[in-house]
Design an enzyme around this catalytic site. Structure first.
Site, mmCIF file in Angstrom:
data_model
loop_
_atom_site.group_PDB
_atom_site.id
_atom_site.type_symbol
_atom_site.label_atom_id
_atom_site.label_comp_id
_atom_site.label_asym_id
_atom_site.label_seq_id
_atom_site.Cartn_x
_atom_site.Cartn_y
_atom_site.Cartn_z
ATOM 1 N N PRO A 141 0.810 -1.229 0.000
ATOM 2 C CA PRO A 141 0.000 0.000 0.000
ATOM 3 C C PRO A 141 0.838 1.273 0.000
ATOM 4 O O PRO A 141 0.445 2.282 -0.579
ATOM 5 C CB PRO A 141 -0.825 -0.138 1.288
ATOM 6 C CG PRO A 141 -0.959 -1.607 1.490
ATOM 7 C CD PRO A 141 0.340 -2.187 1.011
ATOM 8 N N GLY A 375 -21.337 6.094 -30.493
ATOM 9 C CA GLY A 375 -22.032 5.575 -29.321
ATOM 10 C C GLY A 375 -21.847 4.083 -29.137
ATOM 11 O O GLY A 375 -21.808 3.579 -27.999
ATOM 12 N N GLU A 398 4.129 -2.393 -14.514
ATOM 13 C CA GLU A 398 5.520 -2.572 -14.936
ATOM 14 C C GLU A 398 6.291 -1.256 -14.940
ATOM 15 O O GLU A 398 7.232 -1.065 -15.716
ATOM 16 C CB GLU A 398 5.601 -3.223 -16.331
ATOM 17 C CG GLU A 398 4.928 -4.569 -16.448
ATOM 18 C CD GLU A 398 5.665 -5.673 -15.723
ATOM 19 O OE1 GLU A 398 6.716 -5.398 -15.110
ATOM 20 O OE2 GLU A 398 5.184 -6.817 -15.758
#
Length: 419
Positions: A141, A375, A398
């Site tokens: 983290p 769309g 990477e």
């Protein structure tokens, strides 16, 4: 008409072939292209919308074709080929489903750089057969691009390492045969670099299970489906003392050289591993961009407005020309760098350059392809949205584009003492 019915690629006449072309490479590319379009693409179209994993049957086919061992030596059962062929096959697979190109990187001898030579050769043979597919737990983290900040701890307790910490962004973790885990054995001493004390450990496991002390949950991603990406908690996971991964030392063990020459061989092998990962990402990015281009060419001929196929409108035709030129440029660049790697030449700067250029190109091209689809491009009815989602990730994993720019600039511009 579906994209599996498209085939815009044609063999080049001999006078236009690049210097690295060989009949063997052409045959390998044609095989990979047929396999990708006939077998991988239908699976991707079915499973990617469900966020499904690559099925065991498709993994078996990849193994049967030898793709898990493209760069594994022939004496260990691999194809004994180079980075060039590895990236060339990966481009073809990524054109159908990027995850199949990515799963190849979790073999190719990964997790085999143990110091016991006999065991190393056995693991290489398993890797070539597709029986040794792994995962890499590097990031945390609070430690992504800055891996010197890794805080997951490994404490030696007799003949085992006891690992405790938190890892994130570990693709294929539960489905893997092993996880290569970057841990901190000790804190750096005064005068040492911040990366001192880091070591890679080999955690062997059963496919589809976590060993005692390891738990986690899959991260819900925008794209890049095909295998799960995990957030992992290590709570006293035990790894045998000898399960230390050292790419450089393993290369020295296999080298016939001694002393400084052996040290240089080991360093070169470790550096090649990092550079190969960047060029492999560039090849995957080219495959995604090519998919978007080929799908767009089909759509522009299929869609009619104002009484004409929209392929007749010059503005859209020019968009296609620009997309195609950018793809061709990035393909030539990644093949050049792969060729340099196979020659054993230093090319860290070039590997970062091609990773940067090819991935940013892929984002531009897939974004333009969505625009050409109008769309319809913003629906899950067309494959172009998958190419766009997956291409966006290539600029992040990477090593982000910003990290590649730092690597390149550091090799071009010396830093002042105050920087």
């Amino acid at each position: 008409m579906t994209s599996s019915e498209s085939e815009t690629w044609q063999p080049k006449p001999p006078e236009l072939l690049p210097p690295w072309h060989t009949p063997e490479r052409e045959k390998l590319q044609e095989q990979a292209r047929r396999f990708a379009m006939d077998e991988v693409l239908p699976v991707a179209n079915e499973l990617d919308p469900q966020k499904g994993e690559i099925p065991a049957s498709l993994l078996s086919r990849l193994a049967e074709l030898g793709y898990f061992g493209i760069t594994v030596p022939a004496e260990q059962g691999g194809l004994g080929l180079g980075v060039f062929e590895y990236c060339m096959v990966s481009e073809e697979l990524a054109r159908a489903w990027m995850s199949t190109a990515s799963i190849l990187a979790r073999s190719q001898g990964l997790g085999t750089a143990v110091l016991d030579a006999e065991r190393r050769h056995d693991l290489l043979a398993r890797s070539a057969r597709g029986d040794w597919i792994g995962a890499i737990a590097l990031s945390e983290p609070d430690a992504g691009s800055d891996l010197a900040g890794v805080s997951t701890r490994a404490v030696l307790d007799g003949d085992v390492w006891v690992v405790t910490g938190h890892k994130r962004w570990c693709g294929n973790a539960k489905a893997a045969d092993f996880i290569q885990v970057l841990v901190r054995e000790r804190d750096p001493e005064e005068g040492e670099s911040r990366s001192a004390g880091l070591v890679n450990l080999l955690l062997e496991k059963e496919r589809g299970q976590f060993p005692e002390g390891l738990s986690g949950y899959p991260i819900d991603k925008v794209g890049y489906h095909g295998f799960l990406t995990w957030d992992l908690q290590f709570d006293g996971v035990r790894i045998p003392k000898d399960n230390v991964i050292d790419q450089a030392k393993a290369a020295r063990e296999d080298s016939d050289e001694e002393g400084e020459a052996a040290e240089q061989a080991g360093f070169a092998e470790a550096q090649k591993f990092l550079n190969t990962a960047r060029v492999h990402t560039a090849a995957r990015a080219v495959g995604l961009a090519r998919a978007a281009l080929e799908d767009s060419i089909l759509y522009l001929q299929e869609r009619e407005q104002f009484g004409h196929p929209i392929a007749d409108f010059q503005a859209l035709r020019f968009n296609v020309a620009e997309m195609a030129a950018q793809i061709e440029q990035s393909r030539a660049f990644y093949r050049q760098v792969a060729h340099l790697l196979d020659l054993g030449l230093p090319c860290a700067k070039e590997a970062s350059m091609v990773k940067l250029e090819a991935t940013e190109m892929s984002v531009r091209v897939t974004n333009q392809a969505m625009q050409l689809h109008g769309g319809n491009g913003y629906t899950t009815e067309r494959q172009v949205e998958r190419h766009w989602r997956d291409a966006r990730l290539t600029t992040i994993f990477e090593g982000t584009s910003e990290i590649q720019k730092r690597i390149i600039s550091d090799r071009l511009l010396p830093r002042s003492p105050l920087a």
